[in-house]
Design an enzyme around this catalytic site. Structure first.
Site, mmCIF file in Angstrom:
data_model
loop_
_atom_site.group_PDB
_atom_site.id
_atom_site.type_symbol
_atom_site.label_atom_id
_atom_site.label_comp_id
_atom_site.label_asym_id
_atom_site.label_seq_id
_atom_site.Cartn_x
_atom_site.Cartn_y
_atom_site.Cartn_z
ATOM 1 N N ASP A 14 -28.715 -15.417 -50.269
ATOM 2 C CA ASP A 14 -29.005 -14.129 -50.904
ATOM 3 C C ASP A 14 -29.649 -14.260 -52.280
ATOM 4 O O ASP A 14 -29.414 -13.447 -53.177
ATOM 5 C CB ASP A 14 -27.723 -13.268 -51.001
ATOM 6 C CG ASP A 14 -27.076 -13.110 -49.637
ATOM 7 O OD1 ASP A 14 -27.819 -12.995 -48.643
ATOM 8 O OD2 ASP A 14 -25.832 -13.101 -49.568
ATOM 9 N N LYS A 17 -34.813 -14.602 -51.088
ATOM 10 C CA LYS A 17 -35.849 -15.324 -50.325
ATOM 11 C C LYS A 17 -36.816 -14.364 -49.634
ATOM 12 O O LYS A 17 -38.029 -14.552 -49.652
ATOM 13 C CB LYS A 17 -35.193 -16.235 -49.270
ATOM 14 C CG LYS A 17 -34.293 -17.301 -49.860
ATOM 15 C CD LYS A 17 -33.549 -18.068 -48.782
ATOM 16 C CE LYS A 17 -32.494 -17.272 -48.050
ATOM 17 N NZ LYS A 17 -31.343 -16.861 -48.855
ATOM 18 N N GLY A 41 -29.849 -12.129 -43.859
ATOM 19 C CA GLY A 41 -30.228 -10.749 -44.160
ATOM 20 C C GLY A 41 -31.224 -10.820 -45.297
ATOM 21 O O GLY A 41 -30.845 -11.141 -46.428
ATOM 22 N N HIS A 42 -32.494 -10.625 -45.002
ATOM 23 C CA HIS A 42 -33.551 -10.773 -46.007
ATOM 24 C C HIS A 42 -34.141 -9.403 -46.318
ATOM 25 O O HIS A 42 -34.677 -8.741 -45.438
ATOM 26 C CB HIS A 42 -34.625 -11.744 -45.496
ATOM 27 C CG HIS A 42 -34.111 -13.147 -45.316
ATOM 28 N ND1 HIS A 42 -34.860 -14.177 -44.819
ATOM 29 C CD2 HIS A 42 -32.891 -13.678 -45.590
ATOM 30 C CE1 HIS A 42 -34.128 -15.284 -44.797
ATOM 31 N NE2 HIS A 42 -32.925 -15.001 -45.251
ATOM 32 N N GLN A 225 -30.130 -18.686 -45.460
ATOM 33 C CA GLN A 225 -28.900 -19.141 -46.135
ATOM 34 C C GLN A 225 -29.275 -19.865 -47.434
ATOM 35 O O GLN A 225 -30.335 -19.617 -47.978
ATOM 36 C CB GLN A 225 -28.045 -20.041 -45.212
ATOM 37 C CG GLN A 225 -27.379 -19.297 -44.053
ATOM 38 C CD GLN A 225 -28.288 -18.978 -42.892
ATOM 39 O OE1 GLN A 225 -28.927 -19.850 -42.352
ATOM 40 N NE2 GLN A 225 -28.347 -17.720 -42.491
HETATM 41 P P1 GDP Z 1 -32.145 -13.234 -49.264
HETATM 42 O O1 GDP Z 1 -31.100 -13.343 -48.216
HETATM 43 O O2 GDP Z 1 -32.283 -14.485 -50.072
HETATM 44 O O3 GDP Z 1 -33.480 -12.753 -48.748
HETATM 45 O O4 GDP Z 1 -31.632 -12.116 -50.282
HETATM 46 P P2 GDP Z 1 -30.963 -10.685 -49.894
HETATM 47 O O5 GDP Z 1 -32.035 -9.769 -49.477
HETATM 48 O O6 GDP Z 1 -29.810 -10.886 -49.004
HETATM 49 O O7 GDP Z 1 -30.346 -10.294 -51.290
HETATM 50 C C1 GDP Z 1 -31.131 -10.132 -52.432
HETATM 51 C C2 GDP Z 1 -30.925 -8.690 -52.941
HETATM 52 O O8 GDP Z 1 -31.430 -8.571 -54.246
HETATM 53 C C3 GDP Z 1 -31.688 -7.660 -52.119
HETATM 54 O O9 GDP Z 1 -31.001 -6.445 -52.169
HETATM 55 C C4 GDP Z 1 -33.025 -7.549 -52.873
HETATM 56 O O10 GDP Z 1 -33.666 -6.298 -52.675
HETATM 57 C C5 GDP Z 1 -32.552 -7.693 -54.286
HETATM 58 N N1 GDP Z 1 -33.496 -8.339 -55.204
HETATM 59 C C6 GDP Z 1 -34.368 -9.360 -54.978
HETATM 60 N N2 GDP Z 1 -34.972 -9.731 -56.119
HETATM 61 C C7 GDP Z 1 -34.477 -8.930 -57.096
HETATM 62 C C8 GDP Z 1 -34.676 -8.847 -58.516
HETATM 63 O O11 GDP Z 1 -35.438 -9.606 -59.108
HETATM 64 N N3 GDP Z 1 -33.952 -7.911 -59.175
HETATM 65 C C9 GDP Z 1 -33.081 -7.080 -58.555
HETATM 66 N N4 GDP Z 1 -32.413 -6.204 -59.289
HETATM 67 N N5 GDP Z 1 -32.862 -7.125 -57.234
HETATM 68 C C10 GDP Z 1 -33.545 -8.046 -56.523
HETATM 69 P P1 IMO Z 2 -29.280 -15.275 -46.170
HETATM 70 O O1 IMO Z 2 -30.401 -15.907 -45.371
HETATM 71 C C1 IMO Z 2 -25.211 -15.599 -47.630
HETATM 72 C C2 IMO Z 2 -22.298 -17.550 -45.005
HETATM 73 C C3 IMO Z 2 -21.188 -16.681 -44.422
HETATM 74 C C4 IMO Z 2 -20.078 -17.712 -44.347
HETATM 75 C C5 IMO Z 2 -20.809 -18.989 -43.948
HETATM 76 C C6 IMO Z 2 -20.788 -19.275 -42.450
HETATM 77 O O2 IMO Z 2 -29.297 -13.808 -46.180
HETATM 78 O O3 IMO Z 2 -29.219 -15.891 -47.527
HETATM 79 P P2 IMO Z 2 -22.062 -18.219 -40.383
HETATM 80 O O4 IMO Z 2 -22.052 -16.830 -39.827
HETATM 81 O O5 IMO Z 2 -23.424 -18.700 -40.771
HETATM 82 O O6 IMO Z 2 -21.342 -19.198 -39.494
HETATM 83 O O7 IMO Z 2 -21.184 -18.129 -41.730
HETATM 84 O O8 IMO Z 2 -22.155 -18.796 -44.359
HETATM 85 N N1 IMO Z 2 -23.674 -17.055 -44.742
HETATM 86 C C7 IMO Z 2 -24.449 -16.481 -45.669
HETATM 87 N N2 IMO Z 2 -24.194 -16.151 -46.951
HETATM 88 N N3 IMO Z 2 -26.434 -15.389 -47.117
HETATM 89 C C8 IMO Z 2 -26.712 -15.744 -45.836
HETATM 90 O O9 IMO Z 2 -27.963 -15.668 -45.340
HETATM 91 C C9 IMO Z 2 -25.687 -16.275 -45.033
HETATM 92 N N4 IMO Z 2 -25.617 -16.690 -43.757
HETATM 93 C C10 IMO Z 2 -24.379 -17.178 -43.588
HETATM 94 O O10 IMO Z 2 -20.874 -15.618 -45.282
HETATM 95 O O11 IMO Z 2 -19.531 -17.934 -45.622
HETATM 96 MG MG MG Z 3 -29.397 -12.330 -47.550
#
Ligand code: GDP
Ligand code: IMO
Ligand code: MG
Length: 439
Positions: A14, A17, A41-42, A225
């Site tokens: 998270d 990416k 979850g991207h 991840q």
């Molecule tokens: P990923 O799994 O690495 O793609 O990241 P996620 O989408 O799960 O989580 C990142 C969260 O931060 C999402 O809600 C994005 O919309 C938000 N986000 C990404 N970059 C920024 C930033 O520079 N500032 C803020 N405030 N939010 C951001």
């Molecule tokens: P993105 O791509 C954050 C974590 C789960 C758990 C561990 C194992 O959005 O960054 P799993 O279901 O993969 O067997 O769970 O990994 N986990 C993540 N945490 N971002 C993710 O993906 C994750 N995908 C799995 O919360 O701790």
């Molecule tokens: Mg994510």
């Protein structure tokens, strides 16, 4: 000259990416997912409109970009079909631009049942998985008993293999876990129906990638991840079941090590983690009871730190250079993209962990034993905050001096350049200092 760029998360996921992949795909012709599954979850935000992708590469919102799901990804047909229909409902011609490797292991309903049964049995020591069947699906792959996307091309033999594998898993579900066995006929009927949508997208993804390399097109490899969740190098057993580090882009897609030109490590300006496992710089705060650390509350609230896949509250804490430095080495990171700097805007002062204290000694590399990791206490340096908004700032010089100092400190401690700076969720709220696809 063309380039092949890998984007990976350097923390526990998270990091942002999805946003960055979407952003720099302006200069790429294809995006490849190479590991993980719909546990990811991207989030992409474009002109205020939010899209969350789980399995489909984050290049899908650019109509000239081809999206490839390579064999390192474990694929749930249900999840993919749901995601495709959501995208198509909002006018994105996703199915046309998506290709799937026949060698992707399939995530089947019994994998989800096993994932949940195992977590329930672990009780207090549960990993806190996303419950998407990721671990059990990778286990079947390694055990050489799993069904793959390519098996959908011959449903008669698919039905036979499914019978064998379900006999095995149903035995463990009912006799070991005391859970309900799954009905073979309904699993088969559902998979046969879903195959109609999936089969037309099957393609030799590895060959496609090699053709793109030969014709000098830019390719982006999208990690899921984070590196500290890597099955081999992460905080085992609190990890996911794939290689989330940059080597996964090689094994998970079929390119060679020397085909990769650069690796961009996404670093959130603080740290988050979802699920169980050690987290030395955590500032515990519970949103339900509104109790806990005040700064943990700011990070979680301002940063909207709730899982994009499960909705769970993400644990938050300070930036941890000990974990990050290990991560930079594991991935051979060539440049950093620092995200969510704006979340720190209101803070009086900001800490960076530069070492751990363990058993009276200072260490600067993460311990392998998870109990040591959990017992490690952070050693911090502290810097003044800037207390001004950085949201959407378009030039480095316009950043408050203290924010510039924080960024320079991270570069100094990392010995790496910050190539991209993100100060808001929207695609536009980004400062590209050095575009990874430029020479
Ligand atoms: P990923 O799994 O690495 O793609 O990241 P996620 O989408 O799960 O989580 C990142 C969260 O931060 C999402 O809600 C994005 O919309 C938000 N986000 C990404 N970059 C920024 C930033 O520079 N500032 C803020 N405030 N939010 C951001
Ligand atoms: P993105 O791509 C954050 C974590 C789960 C758990 C561990 C194992 O959005 O960054 P799993 O279901 O993969 O067997 O769970 O990994 N986990 C993540 N945490 N971002 C993710 O993906 C994750 N995908 C799995 O919360 O701790
Ligand atoms: Mg994510």
């Amino acid at each position: 000259m063309s380039k092949n760029v890998v984007i990976i998360g350097t923390q526990w996921g998270d990091e942002g990416k999805g946003k960055v992949v979407d952003l720099i795909t302006d200069k790429a012709s294809s995006v490849v997912r190479f590991q993980g599954g719909h546990n990811a979850g991207h989030t992409l935000v474009i002109a205020g409109k939010k899209t969350v992708l789980h399995l489909i590469p984050s290049g899908i919102l650019r109509s000239n970009v081809e999206c490839l799901i390579a064999h390192g990804v474990v694929l749930s047909m249900s999840a993919l079909i749901e995601e495709l229909s959501e995208l198509e409902a909002s006018g994105v011609d996703a199915a046309k631009r998506l290709k799937i490797s026949p060698a992707c292991p399939l995530i089947m309903p019994y994998h989800i049942a096993l994932d949940n049964a195992r977590e329930a049995k672990r009780g207090k020591s549960a990993i806190g998985t996303t419950g998407k069947g990721i671990g059990p699906a990778y286990e079947d792959k390694v055990a050489r008993r799993g069904l793959r996307v390519g098996d959908l091309l011959d449903l008669k033999s698919f039905a036979e293999k499914l019978g064998e594998v379900m006999e095995y898993h149903n035995f463990s579900l009912s006799n070991y876990y005391g859970a309900e066995a799954l009905d073979y006929n309904s699993v088969l009927a559902q998979a046969s129906e879903q195959a109609k949508t999936i089969v037309p997208m099957i393609s030799d993804v590895t060959e496609q990638i090699h053709q793109h390399i030969a014709s000098k097109q830019n390719i982006l490899f999208e990690g899921a991840q984070g590196s500290l969740l890597d099955i081999d190098q992460g905080t085992y057993p609190f990890v996911t079941s794939s290689n989330t580090t940059s080597g996964g882009a090689v094994t998970g897609s079929g390119v060679g090590v020397t085909d990769i030109d650069c690796v961009i490590g996404i670093v959130k300006a603080y740290t988050t983690r979802v699920g169980g496992g050690p987290f030395p710089t955590e500032l515990p705060y519970d949103v339900a009871s509104d109790k806990g650390d005040a700064i943990g509350k700011v990070l979680g609230t301002i940063g909207c730190e709730f899982g994009a896949t499960t909705g769970r509250q993400r644990r938050c804490g300070w930036l941890d250079m000990v974990g990050l430095k290990r991560s930079f080495n594991l991935n051979a990171v060539t440049g950093i993209c620092l995200t969510k700097l704006d979340v720190l805007d209101s803070l009086e002062s900001i800490k960076i962990c530069i070492a751990y204290e363990l058993n009276g000694k200072q260490i600067t590399t993460p311990p392998y034993d998870v109990r040591d990791y959990a017992a490690a206490n952070p050693v911090y340096i502290e810097m003044p905050g800037w207390k001004k908004s950085t949201i959407g700032i378009q030039s480095f010089d316009h950043l408050p001096q203290q924010a510039q100092d924080y960024i320079r400190k991270i570069e100094e401690l990392s010995n790496l350049p910050i190539d991209i700076l993100s100060t808001g969720p929207d695609r536009d709220e980004t400062l590209i200092l050095n575009h990874p696809f430029d020479e």
